[in-house]
Design a protein around this motif. Structure first.
Motif, PDB file in Angstrom:
ATOM      1  N   PHE A  80       0.836  -1.207   0.000  1.00  0.00           N
ATOM      2  CA  PHE A  80       0.000   0.000   0.000  1.00  0.00           C
ATOM      3  C   PHE A  80       0.873   1.260   0.000  1.00  0.00           C
ATOM      4  O   PHE A  80       0.592   2.224  -0.714  1.00  0.00           O
ATOM      5  CB  PHE A  80      -0.922   0.026   1.226  1.00  0.00           C
ATOM      6  CG  PHE A  80      -2.285  -0.577   0.975  1.00  0.00           C
ATOM      7  CD1 PHE A  80      -3.230   0.111   0.216  1.00  0.00           C
ATOM      8  CD2 PHE A  80      -2.618  -1.816   1.509  1.00  0.00           C
ATOM      9  CE1 PHE A  80      -4.483  -0.436  -0.010  1.00  0.00           C
ATOM     10  CE2 PHE A  80      -3.869  -2.371   1.281  1.00  0.00           C
ATOM     11  CZ  PHE A  80      -4.813  -1.677   0.514  1.00  0.00           C
ATOM     12  N   ALA A  81       1.935   1.225   0.813  1.00  0.00           N
ATOM     13  CA  ALA A  81       2.798   2.393   0.928  1.00  0.00           C
ATOM     14  C   ALA A  81       3.442   2.708  -0.420  1.00  0.00           C
ATOM     15  O   ALA A  81       3.564   3.878  -0.805  1.00  0.00           O
ATOM     16  CB  ALA A  81       3.864   2.152   1.988  1.00  0.00           C
ATOM     17  N   ALA A  82       3.816   1.648  -1.145  1.00  0.00           N
ATOM     18  CA  ALA A  82       4.452   1.851  -2.442  1.00  0.00           C
ATOM     19  C   ALA A  82       3.479   2.520  -3.414  1.00  0.00           C
ATOM     20  O   ALA A  82       3.851   3.404  -4.184  1.00  0.00           O
ATOM     21  CB  ALA A  82       4.931   0.513  -3.007  1.00  0.00           C
ATOM     22  N   VAL A  83       2.206   2.130  -3.343  1.00  0.00           N
ATOM     23  CA  VAL A  83       1.217   2.676  -4.269  1.00  0.00           C
ATOM     24  C   VAL A  83       0.779   4.079  -3.853  1.00  0.00           C
ATOM     25  O   VAL A  83       0.591   4.964  -4.695  1.00  0.00           O
ATOM     26  CB  VAL A  83       0.001   1.724  -4.356  1.00  0.00           C
ATOM     27  CG1 VAL A  83      -1.129   2.354  -5.151  1.00  0.00           C
ATOM     28  CG2 VAL A  83       0.418   0.401  -4.955  1.00  0.00           C
ATOM     29  N   ALA A  84       0.642   4.283  -2.534  1.00  0.00           N
ATOM     30  CA  ALA A  84       0.097   5.552  -2.051  1.00  0.00           C
ATOM     31  C   ALA A  84       1.171   6.586  -1.777  1.00  0.00           C
ATOM     32  O   ALA A  84       0.854   7.736  -1.468  1.00  0.00           O
ATOM     33  CB  ALA A  84      -0.716   5.309  -0.783  1.00  0.00           C
TER      34      ALA A  84
ATOM     35  N   GLY B  49     -13.759  -3.714  -4.292  1.00  0.00           N
ATOM     36  CA  GLY B  49     -12.320  -3.462  -4.197  1.00  0.00           C
ATOM     37  C   GLY B  49     -11.675  -4.051  -2.960  1.00  0.00           C
ATOM     38  O   GLY B  49     -10.665  -3.546  -2.475  1.00  0.00           O
ATOM     39  N   PHE B  50     -12.281  -5.100  -2.421  1.00  0.00           N
ATOM     40  CA  PHE B  50     -11.663  -5.804  -1.290  1.00  0.00           C
ATOM     41  C   PHE B  50     -10.526  -6.682  -1.786  1.00  0.00           C
ATOM     42  O   PHE B  50     -10.591  -7.224  -2.889  1.00  0.00           O
ATOM     43  CB  PHE B  50     -12.686  -6.710  -0.592  1.00  0.00           C
ATOM     44  CG  PHE B  50     -13.734  -5.944   0.171  1.00  0.00           C
ATOM     45  CD1 PHE B  50     -13.407  -5.322   1.370  1.00  0.00           C
ATOM     46  CD2 PHE B  50     -15.035  -5.839  -0.311  1.00  0.00           C
ATOM     47  CE1 PHE B  50     -14.363  -4.610   2.071  1.00  0.00           C
ATOM     48  CE2 PHE B  50     -15.990  -5.132   0.392  1.00  0.00           C
ATOM     49  CZ  PHE B  50     -15.659  -4.516   1.586  1.00  0.00           C
ATOM     50  N   ILE B  51      -9.511  -6.814  -0.943  1.00  0.00           N
ATOM     51  CA  ILE B  51      -8.449  -7.773  -1.238  1.00  0.00           C
ATOM     52  C   ILE B  51      -8.693  -8.997  -0.366  1.00  0.00           C
ATOM     53  O   ILE B  51      -8.721  -8.897   0.857  1.00  0.00           O
ATOM     54  CB  ILE B  51      -7.061  -7.171  -0.939  1.00  0.00           C
ATOM     55  CG1 ILE B  51      -6.790  -6.006  -1.895  1.00  0.00           C
ATOM     56  CG2 ILE B  51      -5.980  -8.233  -1.052  1.00  0.00           C
ATOM     57  CD1 ILE B  51      -5.498  -5.260  -1.600  1.00  0.00           C
ATOM     58  N   ASN B  52      -8.916 -10.147  -1.017  1.00  0.00           N
ATOM     59  CA  ASN B  52      -9.165 -11.391  -0.282  1.00  0.00           C
ATOM     60  C   ASN B  52      -7.932 -12.275  -0.306  1.00  0.00           C
ATOM     61  O   ASN B  52      -7.364 -12.512  -1.377  1.00  0.00           O
ATOM     62  CB  ASN B  52     -10.325 -12.158  -0.924  1.00  0.00           C
ATOM     63  CG  ASN B  52     -11.657 -11.540  -0.560  1.00  0.00           C
ATOM     64  OD1 ASN B  52     -11.717 -10.635   0.279  1.00  0.00           O
ATOM     65  ND2 ASN B  52     -12.718 -12.013  -1.189  1.00  0.00           N
TER      66      ASN B  52
ATOM     67  N   ARG C 272      -9.151   9.679  -5.519  1.00  0.00           N
ATOM     68  CA  ARG C 272     -10.124   9.824  -6.614  1.00  0.00           C
ATOM     69  C   ARG C 272      -9.798   8.886  -7.766  1.00  0.00           C
ATOM     70  O   ARG C 272      -9.586   9.311  -8.913  1.00  0.00           O
ATOM     71  CB  ARG C 272     -10.142  11.268  -7.137  1.00  0.00           C
ATOM     72  CG  ARG C 272     -10.633  12.257  -6.102  1.00  0.00           C
ATOM     73  CD  ARG C 272     -10.416  13.675  -6.596  1.00  0.00           C
ATOM     74  NE  ARG C 272     -10.406  14.596  -5.480  1.00  0.00           N
ATOM     75  CZ  ARG C 272     -11.508  15.040  -4.870  1.00  0.00           C
ATOM     76  NH1 ARG C 272     -12.693  14.660  -5.274  1.00  0.00           N
ATOM     77  NH2 ARG C 272     -11.421  15.871  -3.852  1.00  0.00           N
ATOM     78  N   THR C 273      -9.721   7.603  -7.423  1.00  0.00           N
ATOM     79  CA  THR C 273      -9.456   6.625  -8.474  1.00  0.00           C
ATOM     80  C   THR C 273     -10.366   5.415  -8.259  1.00  0.00           C
ATOM     81  O   THR C 273     -11.071   5.342  -7.267  1.00  0.00           O
ATOM     82  CB  THR C 273      -7.952   6.238  -8.489  1.00  0.00           C
ATOM     83  OG1 THR C 273      -7.760   5.151  -9.382  1.00  0.00           O
ATOM     84  CG2 THR C 273      -7.489   5.811  -7.120  1.00  0.00           C
ATOM     85  N   ASP C 274     -10.312   4.464  -9.175  1.00  0.00           N
ATOM     86  CA  ASP C 274     -11.177   3.299  -9.097  1.00  0.00           C
ATOM     87  C   ASP C 274     -10.628   2.295  -8.078  1.00  0.00           C
ATOM     88  O   ASP C 274      -9.469   1.856  -8.201  1.00  0.00           O
ATOM     89  CB  ASP C 274     -11.275   2.656 -10.487  1.00  0.00           C
ATOM     90  CG  ASP C 274     -12.016   1.329 -10.421  1.00  0.00           C
ATOM     91  OD1 ASP C 274     -13.116   1.303  -9.826  1.00  0.00           O
ATOM     92  OD2 ASP C 274     -11.473   0.323 -10.936  1.00  0.00           O
TER      93      ASP C 274
END
Ligand code: ARG
Length: 545
Positions: free
Chosen positions: A16-20, A78-81, A49-51
């Motif tokens: 998440f940190a890499a993406v955000a 958009g859940f990660i399972n 503001r993205t999908d």
């Protein structure tokens, strides 16, 4: 490190940190759909503001989960399972079985923690009002020690002030009364105090003599204290709580400090009493709320000793965290004491004082629990009844004591701490449902399976879905301990142990254990987890039942 939730959390947090381009809490949770789920992409997508589904997929591209998860998917909005791989479960369990602490690590930053608990009032028999403080306090001590903190137990005995003037006066020189007689004398003294002005005056003089250190008065007071302490220690031993003689630090301990304490506070006079008016507290009419540190007759009360105790704990005992195990009705008192100590500059970060409050124990009719004669229910009677009832099913007195006392403790700890609960012997000693007897029985049954198997335990191989469900419960123990430590709400741990036992029962009914070394390891881990978990609650796990 075998804590599966922390592992998943750490791996996803990195992705998440890499993406955000900044820290994001992945909020990994148990889920029905897969084993674990993160919904963090939903919130983050709104923010960016993205999908959310595209974002979740992108997070997964950065996530390094192959050694842990079999299936990884984006579901719904958009859940990660995440579904753990059987092979990973086996590997993690193998690590767990070699770990004496069952995956629970000690904290990186151990603290000195004072736990103020039990605090019964001397000269009276311990009653049900001190049950919760004693039981929950003991569990707090055990848990924090297990996590590597330095714990200082403090038993803030009620051993000072007007009641003891009365009692010493009533004793009339006789210092040989036992605890039952003391209780009786105390009641008589109270009655006389209310009816007889001469006695009242002499009792007041006695308090003054006591607080001034008059030898004859002190001798009688000490005799009363010795009897009381013996009684309390015998109750603690029976309950299996850690409190010892050295942990008594009653109100009297602070007698010499009180003048100085009051001198160091910004006090004002109110109807002859010396008061502090901490900021931010108002009474019903909106006026300032007083904390009375010295009564109009010059005597110090409960607030003054609590202030002295708090300062002692910070300055001499060097505690950075001070926990008060006291019922909800004293919340305002504690808040006023804490605020006063803050304004005096004694209580300041990093030191925290916290009220660990709890509700009352009720009788089945919903009223406060009383004894048969309408007085306060004695703790000894309550324990006798629990152990007697347990003895119906267990001939061995050691086992019926572990079962009976365990049931009383577990009924308390498995309930929501903040709420009242009804003391129900039938329910607490039932073999079905969320009880300690059920857990103790599950433990002893597994121990007997392990005793009777000739096969050596083998590294676990997870194939069956019941093995899988049990494996995940075993791996969740550290998370349950962590959550319990974060909240000091022991129903989290109790609930976890109950869930683990249920998973074990399903496993045992569906999977043949005998002759299977892998499954024996699952049995062994379950027994160890139950024993350790019950141990943190202060409850014994007998080998045979
Ligand atoms: N003796 C008190 C009571 O029976 C409890 C003491 C709690 N501890 C404290 N520091 N005030 O209510």
């Amino acid at each position: 490190m075998a804590d599966i939730e922390q592992l998943l959390h750490a791996r996803l947090a990195r992705a998440f940190a890499a993406v955000a381009n900044g820290p994001v809490d992945p909020a990994v949770q148990r889920s029905q759909r897969a084993d674990y789920q993160s919904g963090a992409a939903l919130g983050l997508a709104r923010h960016l503001r993205t999908d959310p589904r595209r974002l979740a997929a992108k997070v997964l591209e950065h996530a390094d989960l192959d050694d842990l998860c079999g299936e990884i998917e984006v579901s719904g909005p958009g859940f990660i399972n995440l579904t753990l791989a059987d092979e990973a479960l086996g590997r993690l369990l193998h690590g767990l079985s070699a770990d004496e602490r069952l995956g629970v690590s000690t904290v990186d930053d151990p603290e000195t923690v004072v736990v103020d608990y039990s605090g019964p009032n001397a000269a009276k028999e311990m009653h049900v009002g001190h049950l919760r403080s004693t039981i929950i306090g003991d569990a707090v001590v055990r848990l924090l020690e297990f996590l590597g903190h330095r714990v200082i137990r403090q038993n803030h005995l009620g051993d000072w002030g007007t009641p003891f003037g009365m009692l010493v006066e009533q004793l009339a020189g006789d210092d040989r009364a036992g605890i039952a007689e003391l209780g009786e004398l105390y009641v008589q003294a109270r009655r006389r105090f209310d009816a007889d002005p001469g006695f009242r005056e002499r009792s007041r003089q006695r308090v003054v003599l006591l607080q001034a250190g008059d030898e004859a008065t002190l001798r009688l007071w000490r005799a009363v204290m010795a009897t009381s302490r013996r009684h309390f220690l015998s109750m603690y031993e029976r309950l299996g709580v850690r409190l010892q003689d050295a942990d008594f630090a009653g109100e009297s301990t602070y007698n010499a400090e009180l003048d100085g304490i009051v001198r160091d506070l910004a006090t004002s006079d109110s109807d002859g009493a010396t008061c502090v008016f901490p900021k931010g507290f108002t009474n019903r009419d909106g006026g300032p709320l007083p904390l009375i540190v010295r009564k109009s007759d010059g005597g110090y009360g409960y607030a003054a000793t609590d202030l002295a105790a708090l300062r002692h704990r910070i300055e001499d005992l060097k505690a950075t965290r001070i926990l008060y195990l006291i019922g909800q009705p004293q919340h305002l008192h504690l808040e006023l004491v804490f605020a006063t100590a803050r304004e005096a500059g004694w209580l300041a970060p990093p030191v925290r004082a916290e009220h660990i409050a709890f509700g009352s124990v009720l009788a089945p009719d919903g009223k406060l629990l009383r004894s048969r004669d309408g007085g306060t229910a004695k703790l000894a009677d309550l324990l006798d009844e629990a152990v007697e009832r347990a003895a119906v099913h267990n001939a061995d007195p050691e086992i019926s004591s572990a079962v009976g006392i365990g049931a009383v403790k577990y009924a308390d700890l498995s309930n929501d701490r903040a709420k009242d609960y009804v003391l129900d012997f039938d329910r607490m000693l039932s073999l079905r449902g969320n009880t300690s007897v059920y857990l103790q029985y599950a433990h002893s049954r597994i121990r007997s399976i392990l005793r009777s198997s000739a096969e050596a335990p083998q590294p676990p191989v997870i194939e069956d879905r019941h093995e899988r469900a049990l494996a995940i419960e075993l791996l969740r123990f550290p998370a349950a301990v962590r959550k319990t430590a974060d909240t000091l709400e022991f129903h989290h741990l109790a609930g976890h142990l109950f869930g683990l036992s249920a998973a074990f029962t399903a496993f045992y009914e569906n999977c043949r254990v005998l002759g299977n070394g892998s499954r024996l390891t699952l049995c062994d881990l379950t027994a160890r987890t139950l024993r350790t978990g019950l141990g943190l609650l202060g409850i014994g796990a007998p080998e045979r039942m």
